[in-house]
Design a protein around this motif. Structure first.
Motif, PDB file in Angstrom:
ATOM      1  N   LEU A  57      -8.704   2.023  78.685  1.00 57.55           N
ATOM      2  CA  LEU A  57      -9.329   3.063  79.484  1.00 57.55           C
ATOM      3  C   LEU A  57      -8.842   4.456  79.137  1.00 57.55           C
ATOM      4  O   LEU A  57      -9.560   5.432  79.307  1.00 57.55           O
ATOM      5  CB  LEU A  57      -9.065   2.802  80.981  1.00 57.55           C
ATOM      6  CG  LEU A  57      -9.718   1.560  81.575  1.00 57.55           C
ATOM      7  CD1 LEU A  57      -9.233   1.374  83.005  1.00 57.55           C
ATOM      8  CD2 LEU A  57     -11.238   1.681  81.544  1.00 57.55           C
ATOM      9  N   ASP A  58      -7.604   4.585  78.649  1.00 57.56           N
ATOM     10  CA  ASP A  58      -7.002   5.907  78.482  1.00 57.56           C
ATOM     11  C   ASP A  58      -6.043   5.890  77.303  1.00 57.56           C
ATOM     12  O   ASP A  58      -5.065   5.123  77.304  1.00 57.56           O
ATOM     13  CB  ASP A  58      -6.256   6.281  79.765  1.00 57.56           C
ATOM     14  CG  ASP A  58      -5.776   7.725  79.757  1.00 57.56           C
ATOM     15  OD1 ASP A  58      -5.613   8.291  78.658  1.00 57.56           O
ATOM     16  OD2 ASP A  58      -5.553   8.278  80.842  1.00 57.56           O
ATOM     17  N   PRO A  59      -6.281   6.732  76.279  1.00 57.95           N
ATOM     18  CA  PRO A  59      -5.368   6.768  75.126  1.00 57.95           C
ATOM     19  C   PRO A  59      -3.932   7.107  75.537  1.00 57.95           C
ATOM     20  O   PRO A  59      -2.979   6.624  74.923  1.00 57.95           O
ATOM     21  CB  PRO A  59      -5.970   7.860  74.235  1.00 57.95           C
ATOM     22  CG  PRO A  59      -7.405   7.942  74.642  1.00 57.95           C
ATOM     23  CD  PRO A  59      -7.437   7.605  76.104  1.00 57.95           C
ATOM     24  N   TYR A  60      -3.760   7.963  76.564  1.00 54.46           N
ATOM     25  CA  TYR A  60      -2.414   8.314  77.037  1.00 54.46           C
ATOM     26  C   TYR A  60      -1.699   7.075  77.571  1.00 54.46           C
ATOM     27  O   TYR A  60      -0.536   6.824  77.247  1.00 54.46           O
ATOM     28  CB  TYR A  60      -2.496   9.378  78.123  1.00 54.46           C
ATOM     29  CG  TYR A  60      -1.168   9.729  78.743  1.00 54.46           C
ATOM     30  CD1 TYR A  60      -0.327  10.667  78.153  1.00 54.46           C
ATOM     31  CD2 TYR A  60      -0.742   9.107  79.912  1.00 54.46           C
ATOM     32  CE1 TYR A  60       0.901  10.980  78.712  1.00 54.46           C
ATOM     33  CE2 TYR A  60       0.494   9.413  80.483  1.00 54.46           C
ATOM     34  CZ  TYR A  60       1.301  10.351  79.879  1.00 54.46           C
ATOM     35  OH  TYR A  60       2.512  10.646  80.439  1.00 54.46           O
ATOM     36  N   VAL A  61      -2.409   6.295  78.388  1.00 52.16           N
ATOM     37  CA  VAL A  61      -1.821   5.067  78.921  1.00 52.16           C
ATOM     38  C   VAL A  61      -1.495   4.110  77.790  1.00 52.16           C
ATOM     39  O   VAL A  61      -0.442   3.451  77.793  1.00 52.16           O
ATOM     40  CB  VAL A  61      -2.781   4.412  79.936  1.00 52.16           C
ATOM     41  CG1 VAL A  61      -2.240   3.050  80.383  1.00 52.16           C
ATOM     42  CG2 VAL A  61      -2.976   5.317  81.141  1.00 52.16           C
ATOM     43  N   ASP A  62      -2.380   4.024  76.810  1.00 48.17           N
ATOM     44  CA  ASP A  62      -2.133   3.154  75.663  1.00 48.17           C
ATOM     45  C   ASP A  62      -0.841   3.561  74.956  1.00 48.17           C
ATOM     46  O   ASP A  62       0.005   2.724  74.634  1.00 48.17           O
ATOM     47  CB  ASP A  62      -3.315   3.236  74.697  1.00 48.17           C
ATOM     48  CG  ASP A  62      -3.112   2.349  73.471  1.00 48.17           C
ATOM     49  OD1 ASP A  62      -2.771   1.168  73.647  1.00 48.17           O
ATOM     50  OD2 ASP A  62      -3.277   2.849  72.343  1.00 48.17           O
TER      51      ASP A  62
END
Length: 348
Positions: A11-16
């Motif tokens: 859902l989110d590159p930052y979270v990844d």
């Protein structure tokens, strides 16, 4: 849990990126790597110079992205994080990124700090200054049974039969940090007791090691409880001009701390000084003159012309009903000032 992480990362590159950093350090911690390995791995991951510093030992590790020791001139840290062990800050980690910080730098340093704390605890030096307040109180309390006191000192790491030096501290800095600064290589244990911090050390403390803004009373007696009483007395005599006081240097002045408060308050000299103390300029002038015994040196301390100080002292002498130019009058003013500070519980 892995399925949830996978869904979040999609859902989110930052979270990844954050999840990958957490997994990266979890792997390093499972492999029980040491500090140099942590620094090398972190520098490679961050792609910039990474640093680790331990306050207690003064040890600093700086590694380049190539995994070698950084030999370049240190850049200002772009991001920093404290290393905490047993609720005590024992060091710091940082990145020297030439450009602006990366969005994930805070997470990287947070995980690096956790990994460093785990490595320090595992491999040492794991010495921390903060101690169980209950043990410290047993060691310095008046009514402690001597067998219990000896056991408390032993659990704190102090050898039986060796002297223990005691420091009473008031500081805005964390107490553990003060302890690490005044005794960087020796055994020191710290804990808050009531409104005063206590430091127990195995070696005498150098007064010059205390950082600015710290008030400290030092003492060394044949028993920790006596040392603690004397250290607290010495702390009461500290001032901005003398922020660190050793009880042994007080001499007969220490007797002033034993004067009953009511008898001290009703003394004419102390009562007169309490009225004068309501004017900060008058109090500062009297303090400078009592400290130096010289009008010109007092003027230098106050950054005033000596004629201005002379006028103030003339006014103070009338207010106190003392001749401050007479040795007896000056002695009475010094004693009154010391007693007033003890009554007020302040050194300013």
């Amino acid at each position: 849990m892995e399925a949830l992480a996978l869904r979040l990362s999609g859902l989110d590159p930052y979270v990844d990126g954050a999840i990958r950093i957490v997994a990266f350090y979890d792997t390093l911690m499972r492999r029980r790597v040491d500090l140099p390995a942590l620094a090398r791995a972190s520098a490679g991951l961050a792609e910039c110079v990474t640093g680790i510093r331990l306050h207690g030992t003064g040890r600093t590790v700086r590694v380049s992205p190539l995994g070698t020791e950084a030999t370049t001139e240190p850049l200002p840290a772009s991001t920093t994080a404290p290393i905490t062990l047993d609720d005590e800050e024992i060091g710091a980690v940082w990145l020297e990124r030439p450009g602006p910080p990366n969005a994930l730098d805070d997470i990287l340093l947070d995980r690096l700090a956790l990994a460093v704390a785990a490595a320090v605890e595992r491999y040492g030096p794991a010495r921390t200054t903060m101690a169980d307040p209950a043990l410290v109180e047993l060691a310095v309390a008046d009514g402690t049974d001597e067998a219990a006191r000896a056991r408390a000192l032993r659990l704190l790491g102090f050898a039986a039969g060796r002297p223990v030096h005691v420091v009473a501290v008031r500081a805005e800095l964390p107490l553990g940090r003060v302890g690490a600064l005044v005794s960087p290589s020796g055994l020191v244990k710290a804990a808050p007791l009531d409104d005063v911090g206590v430091l127990l050390t195995a070696e005498p403390v150098d007064p010059g090691r205390f950082p600015p803004g710290v008030r400290a009373g030092l003492a060394a007696a044949d028993r920790p409880d006596r040392s603690w009483r004397r250290a607290r007395t010495a702390l009461r005599f500290t001032t901005p001009r003398a922020p660190v006081v050793h009880h042994a240097n007080l001499g007969a002045l220490a007797l002033l701390a034993e004067v009953p408060p009511e008898a001290a308050r009703t003394n004419p000299d102390v009562a007169a000084l309490a009225r004068v103390a309501g004017t900060p300029e008058d109090l500062a002038t009297l303090d400078a003159y009592c400290a130096t015994g010289s009008l010109r040196r007092a003027a230098d301390l106050l950054h005033l012309h000596h004629s201005s100080v002379s006028r103030r002292l003339e006014h103070l002498g009338k207010a106190l009903s003392l001749d401050l130019t007479d040795p007896t009058g000056l002695t009475r003013a010094r004693l009154a000032l010391a007693v007033w500070r003890l009554l007020e519980g302040r050194g300013d």
